[in-house]
Every structure is written in C-alpha cells, then in structure tokens.
Design an enzyme around this catalytic site. Structure first.
Site, mmCIF file in Angstrom:
data_model
loop_
_atom_site.group_PDB
_atom_site.id
_atom_site.type_symbol
_atom_site.label_atom_id
_atom_site.label_comp_id
_atom_site.label_asym_id
_atom_site.label_seq_id
_atom_site.Cartn_x
_atom_site.Cartn_y
_atom_site.Cartn_z
ATOM 1 C CE LYS A 175 -2.256 3.432 2.482
ATOM 2 N NZ LYS A 175 -1.993 4.395 1.407
ATOM 3 C CB VAL A 232 -0.033 6.501 11.372
ATOM 4 C CG1 VAL A 232 -0.443 5.233 10.624
ATOM 5 C CG2 VAL A 232 -0.972 7.646 11.017
ATOM 6 C CB CYS A 284 12.608 10.167 8.365
ATOM 7 S SG CYS A 284 13.448 8.836 7.484
#
Length: 481
Positions: A175, A232, A284
C-alpha cells in the site's frame, strides 16, 4: 484531468479497476496531472491478502535461483529506465531530477543486492550437548507481509521493503502513499513482468483508513512494515501486537547536527545545507536543529545565511534547481505554521520564511533558518518535515551532546569536528541509530542497516543483511542418529 490515463491495482497477477480514482498532481506545476490512480475498496484489499496467502506455500519453498533471477530482472529494468522513472518521481514528489534519478538508481541496486542475498541464505549446524544429536538453525519466510510506504521516497522505500520480503520467500501486499502512487505503480508493473507467480506480489492503492487499516487488522497478514508518522505508527503497533503479528516501524526524527569550534567552517556549512534543505527537507533523516558551540556560532550563522542566498528553488525538472517544491498544499501549510511558531516563540529569522514565485504555479517555499533559538522551543523539539531549521548556541561539546540526546527521537545524528576524541566519543554516546561524522545527517547506503532508537523506530532494522530479522523466522531442528 478527465482525460488523464487510469492506473489500476494489481491483484493476483491481474490489473483490477479501482472502486474510485484519485488524480496525481505535480507539485511543481499544479496544472500537470500525472494520471488517475485506483483506490481500492475493502473487498479488493481482502482479495489481495487472500491471493498472497494462497501463493505463499509454493513461493516460500521455491528454488532460490528462480527468486534470484526475478529480483535481478526487476533491478536491471529499473536501472535501465532510471532517467524515465526519475522524471516520473520528480513530477509526482517534487524532488529535483538529479535526486530523483539517484533514488531510482538506489531502488535498482536494492533489488540487485537482494537478488544476491537469495543465494547467500545461511544457518548454523551445531553439535548438541547430548551425544548423538545435532542441531540445525535455519530461517524461514514470515508469511504474508503488508508494506505501508510514505510519500517522500516513493520508489526507494517500497524497493527496500519489497525486495527483501520476496527474497526471503514472503508474499507481499503493498500500500503506497496515496499522495504519490505513480512510482509504486511503475514498480509494480515491472514486477508483474519479472516472472513472479500470481499472488506473490500485490499492489492496492488508496487511503490509509481503508487499505492500511484492513492490512493491519487482517489475521491473514503475518507482519506489517510501516514507514510514516509517529501517531499512525504507534496505532499500528498496538493493533499488531494485540493479534501477535510482527511489526516494523520507521517513524519520525528531530535529528541534531552538532558544529564544534574546531570544525572546518566551509565543510560544516555545506553539510548543514545538505542535511536541512535538500530534498526540500522532506527526509526523516534531515537535520532541522543545529547545535553550535559558542566559539564558532556567529561565524556559522553568518556563513549559512550567505550560502542560502545561492540556493535555487524551482521546478523539479528544471536544470539548475537545487530545491523543488513542497510535496502538497497540506505540507506547505504545516511548514508555514512552524515558521509562524518560530517567530512567535522569539527565534530570529535569519533567512527565508516565505513563499517563492516561479514560472509555474507550485508549492514553492524558501529554505528557512532561525537563530537565537532555545532548546525548549517547539521548532527545536517537533518534527517539521520541510526546509526549516534552527540554530541553538551551546557552551561546549558536553552541552551539545546533552542537547542532541534530549529528544524523544533517535534516528540520525551528526557532528562536524576535526577532533578524533570528540568524534569517537559522539559515536559511542549519541542516542541515535545512525551517526554521521563530518557528513550530512541525510544520505545512507542500501547494503547496511537503517533505523533508529527511541520514538524513531520500533522493531528490527531495515536494509542490508539485517532485513532478514524482520522478514524471516528462526527454526531450530534437532536430529538424532
């Protein structure tokens, strides 16, 4: 937009129309629609999971030469098409074309590396403490893995999750981020022609609330590898642990870059610019806080302000562009919010802080630097994920180290120094998973482990041979004579 090409999901070896489609818009040129990409519904997600589950027994016990050949074929095609795929990446994510081509090259090399790993699977054969008994320690595929990837590295991160998963005999449901599905679709199309049996690899595009939640909650998915936000990630961890599924998380960072008095000023400035602003700061591993000792502080701030004048913000595909646009309107609004927060907290705006006008309408933001910041300020503690950084003055190395470690995150940390003593001490005492000495905090190799500590990462490392820790399970067999 109505005339844009449609791109479907890939389930059980077939291209399947979505229940809906979403436009993929170029952040450098908002009138440019790359395509309309399928959004999967729950039935399609479950169909992909079922296909992966059905394919797993045969694939997990398949010959290693066949796995090698298919993975190598994927890597070869990616590298052959690096300029084409790099252009696609730059269009949909906003990364400059040279950076985008570099990311595509990395993705191709990752598949090549893990093609080789299929031929280097190893275990242990040991004598038992009991006479006449021997012990084998082997690794087997985990099972069906759900891979949930972010928007900032739209081909490299899918590659470094897909390639080891397939190499070690797992079946995959991918995904990708719904903001940038184009590269993931292109990668899926290459995989679809590389000789993998139906169901071994599946692509289901769409929202996290539909596709992501279904993967995380399905009892037929044995593991989830996720890269994305802290909030999340923590929710995923709770869901996976509650059903005893394996979980691997790569999340946020507030990466420190220390500049000591003895640093080479020109080198320190250049690595700091690279750390904070290239890839529009949307990494990140980017450094958004510079911790600078008192003796070099003023010279560093002045030199940074001067260097930032030469940074060219523009269309990602335009020659000479150093920094492309922010990826989306929502991300631009977040960046601007933090610029306002920095000013309201009393930090001094040294450079940038506003939008940039270019030839095309896009999400262009000037690289922004604050000085006279304090460690307690929100811009010093919270991840911004944009081309916004701040400088904090400290007395000496000891104070710099303490401040660098004073964070809930621990992904990457850097130090600029000519002192072997301080470099070695920092490598040992930095509370980060990756340490950079006289290098940007962003920029890592694909054949060595990637990951952090504290709130940045959870579970085993990604990339290199360490990837087997997540994608395999250990079996111990005892053999009597």
């Amino acid at each position: 937009m109505a005339d844009a090409k449609r791109f479907d999901n890939y389930i059980n070896g077939e291209w399947v129309a979505g229940s809906d489609y979403c436009a993929n818009i170029n952040p450098s040129e908002l009138t440019d629609t790359i395509g309309n990409y399928a959004k999967a519904d729950l039935a399609q997600v479950h169909a992909a999971i079922d296909a992966a589950r059905a394919a797993f027994p045969a694939w997990s016990t398949s010959g290693i030469q066949a796995r090698h050949d298919s993975l190598d074929k994927v890597g070869t095609e990616i590298l052959a098409r690096r300029e084409e795929l790099g252009t696609l990446l730059a269009r949909e994510e906003g990364k400059t074309l040279p950076e985008a081509i570099g990311e595509v090259t990395r993705a191709g090399n990752i598949f090549k590396f893990f093609a080789g790993e299929t031929l280097r699977l190893s275990g242990d054969y040991l004598p038992s403490v009991r006479p006449g008994v021997n012990v084998e320690v082997t690794r087997e595929a985990l099972g069906v893995v759900g891979l949930i990837t972010p928007w900032n590295f739209p081909i490299a991160i899918p590659a470094w999750k897909i390639a080891p998963a397939l190499a070690y005999g797992n079946c995959v449901v991918l995904k990708p981020a719904d903001l940038v599905p184009g590269c993931a679709w292109a990668l899926a199309e290459i995989i679809s022609r590389a000789g993998f049996p139906a169901g071994v690899f599946n692509l289901v595009m769409g929202s996290g609330r539909v596709v992501g939640d279904a993967l995380v909650q399905s009892p037929k998915v044995d593991g989830i590898s996720f890269t994305g936000s802290v909030g999340v990630g923590r929710q995923i961890a709770v869901s996976c642990v509650s059903r005893q599924a394996k979980v691997q998380l790569e999340m946020g960072g507030k990466n420190p870059q220390i500049i000591l008095d003895d640093a080479d000023l020109k080198q320190a400035v250049e690595l700091s610019v690279q750390s904070a602003f290239y890839s529009t700061g949307q990494r990140c591993t980017a450094s958004s806080r510079f911790i600078v000792t008192a003796g070099i502080h003023d010279k560093f701030v002045e030199a940074m302000a001067e260097r930032m004048k030469s940074i060219k913000v523009g269309h990602a595909l335009k020659t000479g562009t150093d920094i492309g646009p922010v990826v989306s309107q929502a991300q631009l609004e977040q960046d601007m919010k933090y610029i306002d927060i920095g000013q309201s907290e009393g930090a001094r705006l040294v450079s940038g802080g506003g939008l940039v006008t270019c030839d095309t309408e896009g999400y262009y933001l000037a690289p922004t630097l604050f000085a006279d910041s304090e460690a307690a300020m929100r811009i010093s503690r919270e991840e911004i994920f944009g081309p916004v950084a701040n400088v904090v003055r400290v007395a000496d190395y000891e104070a710099a180290l303490a401040m660098a470690n004073d964070t809930e995150f621990g992904l990457s940390a850097g130090i600029a120094t000519s002192s072997l003593k301080y470099a070695n001490h920092f490598k040992r005492h930095s509370q980060a998973g990756m340490v950079m000495v006289n290098l940007p905090t962003a920029g890592v190799d694909y054949h060595v482990p990637f990951g952090g500590r504290k709130g940045s990462s959870y579970g085993s490392r990604e990339q290199g041979r360490y990837a087997q820790e997540f994608y395999t399970v250990v079996k111990t067999s005892y053999i009597g004579s």
